[in-house]
Design a protein around this motif. Structure first.
Motif, mmCIF file in Angstrom:
data_model
loop_
_atom_site.group_PDB
_atom_site.id
_atom_site.type_symbol
_atom_site.label_atom_id
_atom_site.label_comp_id
_atom_site.label_asym_id
_atom_site.label_seq_id
_atom_site.Cartn_x
_atom_site.Cartn_y
_atom_site.Cartn_z
ATOM 1 N N GLU A 184 41.252 40.896 34.666
ATOM 2 C CA GLU A 184 42.220 40.297 34.755
ATOM 3 C C GLU A 184 42.564 40.424 35.968
ATOM 4 O OE1 GLU A 184 44.244 38.454 31.212
ATOM 5 O OE2 GLU A 184 42.204 39.959 29.985
ATOM 6 N N ALA A 185 42.584 40.832 36.433
ATOM 7 C CA ALA A 185 43.791 41.333 37.822
ATOM 8 C C ALA A 185 42.313 40.887 38.934
ATOM 9 C CB ALA A 185 44.495 42.343 38.025
ATOM 10 N N GLY A 186 41.337 40.974 39.147
ATOM 11 C CA GLY A 186 40.094 41.003 39.816
ATOM 12 C C GLY A 186 39.888 41.867 40.218
ATOM 13 N N LEU A 187 39.966 43.273 40.564
ATOM 14 C CA LEU A 187 40.127 44.196 40.267
ATOM 15 C C LEU A 187 39.238 45.169 39.677
ATOM 16 C CD1 LEU A 187 44.460 45.709 40.422
ATOM 17 C CD2 LEU A 187 42.922 45.202 42.901
ATOM 18 N N THR A 243 51.804 46.633 26.543
ATOM 19 C CA THR A 243 51.400 47.432 25.297
ATOM 20 C C THR A 243 49.936 46.999 24.754
ATOM 21 O OG1 THR A 243 52.236 45.990 22.981
ATOM 22 C CG2 THR A 243 52.936 48.954 24.177
ATOM 23 N N THR A 244 49.349 46.322 25.506
ATOM 24 C CA THR A 244 48.312 45.287 25.314
ATOM 25 C C THR A 244 47.989 44.552 26.397
ATOM 26 O OG1 THR A 244 49.234 42.999 24.360
ATOM 27 C CG2 THR A 244 49.069 44.648 22.533
ATOM 28 N N VAL A 245 46.629 44.155 26.709
ATOM 29 C CA VAL A 245 45.774 43.183 27.415
ATOM 30 C C VAL A 245 46.956 41.537 28.043
ATOM 31 C CG1 VAL A 245 43.402 42.599 28.564
ATOM 32 C CG2 VAL A 245 44.066 44.818 27.866
ATOM 33 N N GLU A 246 46.347 41.627 26.460
ATOM 34 C CA GLU A 246 47.340 40.034 26.910
ATOM 35 C C GLU A 246 48.594 41.005 27.597
ATOM 36 O OE1 GLU A 246 44.823 39.716 24.244
ATOM 37 O OE2 GLU A 246 46.104 41.287 23.849
#
Length: 547
Positions: free
Chosen positions: A254-257, A524-527
């Motif tokens: 999601e961060a483009g990495l 703690t979560t991806v979101e």
């Protein structure tokens, strides 16, 4: 393929009376010294492939098999499990089903004794493997007094004692606490690197084992859909089936990495990028927050509860003065090391264990889903376990409507867990049914893929919204972060920590999520983590423009 420890060619298998193949045209070669992780959704064929690699399929389960299978040069179609056990060790998804001896020492020693190993060599092997797995203190214990996680380590010790050429593990970390899970993966990596033992490991919690793997096999409907390196697998999973991707991979995508195969890789990637967050060590730095909500009735209360288990010299204090109150509608994760007392606490709360002292109140009843789902099965057909319209609705809720004619014992581990949930709740969540005041679940996610865990978390939220308090004993930190608003941590039968999930699942070494370890406890979560990285990226761009 004489040098391969496992070779399958055109392997197709169907269980007796099944309507479809569990494995279809599988071609797979595993060489000595490989560490292979088998990924895939629940029911994709992971357990079946492992059973084929040790001869349980087809010699024990029956059914129809096509193709060729060789294990360390032995034809698995003509050599049964007893003969293949000379070269392969198995740790099943439900280790309690493979424990046959009275004591732990006898269980570990049994495969050595059957092979005619001299007494002195047997004793040395038992001592070494018990020390390696930190179960030397359990050697004289009787096996029926062990927790699920302790049984899992004993089964692994028995499998490793003979130093097999190939080790098969089916969901080996599913009942292990985070500390024991990390220790297990470290041990397997050491055996793999120093002894040359090939490892074939089926697992849903990939974040715990991908860093040790040299190769990943993904199964879909019994066929191999991917075969490659861990990093390549994560990129493939993100594009093909994100359910199989780890939280760290989804966070960095999601961060483009690039997708990282380990926390170390993720932290290195972030440091090299322009969006490395500058965050406090953990959000709970200001102290423990009161997670109790005012104005709610108590669904479950334990006051100075003491429970002793075992007889004679094995009698232990499983619970030591536990004080705990759960309010209606709360979602609580009960965590702690193996043997900390989690199952005992749930059983005591449900009235299934006698206490020596203290008081337990459950004004609107407490329903328990036990750790072993098979304890609830009394029929030979899934449809007979949950009957009527309410039963059909429960099967649909848990994705089991197509298995109504199957034998519950032939289901995969995740399917058995979901059936047990359907049995526990069938008819109790309808307009005419009365929900229990507290629902207690003991390790319900064993064998579940991430999608099914997400479904369970959604069910938990719905039950809590209707007023039922839900407390789940779990070792799965990632799952706890998705459903729990509160975490209770047990240690040696006592409550050692009680606070919000954001506080207790971040900033630690073991009881913290992968995202929390990547971001130093900032989320703690991806979101949540994606929000942190977006904010960091925005700050970095602002600073760059200012320069």
């Amino acid at each position: 393929m004489a040098d391969a420890v496992f070779h399958a060619s055109g392997l197709t298998y169907r269980y007796p009376e099944a309507s479809s193949d569990a494995l279809s045209e599988v071609d797979l070669v595993v060489d000595p010294g490989e560490f292979v992780v088998i990924a895939g959704r629940s029911g994709s064929g992971k357990s079946t492939l492992l059973r084929a690699a040790c001869g349980l399929v087809p010699h024990f389960h029956g059914g129809r098999v096509e193709g060729e299978v060789e294990v360390a040069g032995l034809d698995a179609n003509s050599h049964g499990p007893a003969e293949l056990a000379e070269v392969v060790g198995l740790v099943a998804q439900e280790p309690e089903t493979q424990i046959v001896s009275t004591t732990v020492r006898a269980e570990i020693e049994l495969p050595l004794e059957l092979r005619g190993v001299p007494p002195a060599a047997r004793s040395r092997a038992v001592e070494e493997v018990s020390l390696a797995l930190a179960i030397d203190g359990l050697l004289e214990r009787t096996t029926d007094t062990l927790s699920g996680g302790e049984l899992q380590r004993v089964a692994l010790a028995a499998a490793l004692a003979t130093r097999p050429r190939l080790v098969l593990l089916d969901e080996p970390t599913s009942q292990l606490d985070p500390v024991a899970g990390d220790e297990l993966i470290s041990l397997l990596r050491r055996l793999n690197e120093e002894w040359g033992v090939a490892v074939l490991l089926g697992e849903h919690r990939l974040e715990r084992c991908l860093a040790a793997a040299t190769r990943v096999i993904a199964l879909d409907a019994g066929s191999i859909s991917f075969d490659g390196a861990p990093g390549e697998f994560l990129e493939w999973a993100l594009d093909t089936d994100p359910v199989l991707a780890t939280p760290g991979a989804r966070l960095l995508r999601e961060a483009g990495l690039p997708a990282p195969a380990s926390v170390r890789d993720a932290r290195r990637t972030l440091r090299a990028s322009s969006i490395a967050p500058n965050v406090p060590q953990y959000p709970g730095e200001g102290g423990t927050r009161d997670v109790h909500r005012t104005g709610r009735e108590i669904a479950l209360a334990l006051r100075d509860v003491w429970v002793e288990l075992g007889e004679g010299g094995e009698r232990t204090e499983a619970l030591r003065g536990v004080d705990l109150r759960i309010q209606s509608g709360e979602r609580v994760a009960l965590m702690g090391r193996n043997g900390a007392g989690k199952s005992t606490l749930l059983r005591a709360a449900a009235g299934l264990v006698d206490r020596q002292r203290g008081r337990i109140d459950a004004p609107r009843d407490a329903a328990l889903l036990p750790q072993r789902p098979g304890d609830l099965f009394v029929h030979e057909r899934v449809g007979d376990e949950v009957r009527g319209d309410a039963g059909a609705a429960a099967l649909r809720r848990f994705g089991l409507e197509f298995l109504v004619d199957s034998d519950p014992r032939d289901l995969s581990g995740g399917e058995r867990q979901r059936l047990a949930l359907a049995i526990a709740l069938a008819g109790r969540d309808t307009a005419d049914g009365e929900l229990p005041g507290a629902l207690l679940l003991d390790e319900p996610t064993r064998g579940m893929d991430r999608a099914r865990k997400a479904d369970l978390a959604e069910l938990v939220r719905a039950l809590a919204a209707s007023g039922t308090a839900v407390m789940i004993a779990t070792h799965d930190v990632e799952f706890a972060a998705t459903f729990a608003e509160r975490v209770v941590l047990l240690g040696r039968g006592e409550v050692v920590a009680d606070g919000s999930s954001e506080e207790l699942l971040s900033g630690g070494w073991y009881f913290s999520t992968e995202v929390a370890r990547i971001l130093d406890g900032a989320a703690t979560t991806v979101e949540q983590g994606s929000g942190v990285l977006r904010e960091a990226g925005g700050s970095a761009r602002t600073e760059e423009r200012a320069r």
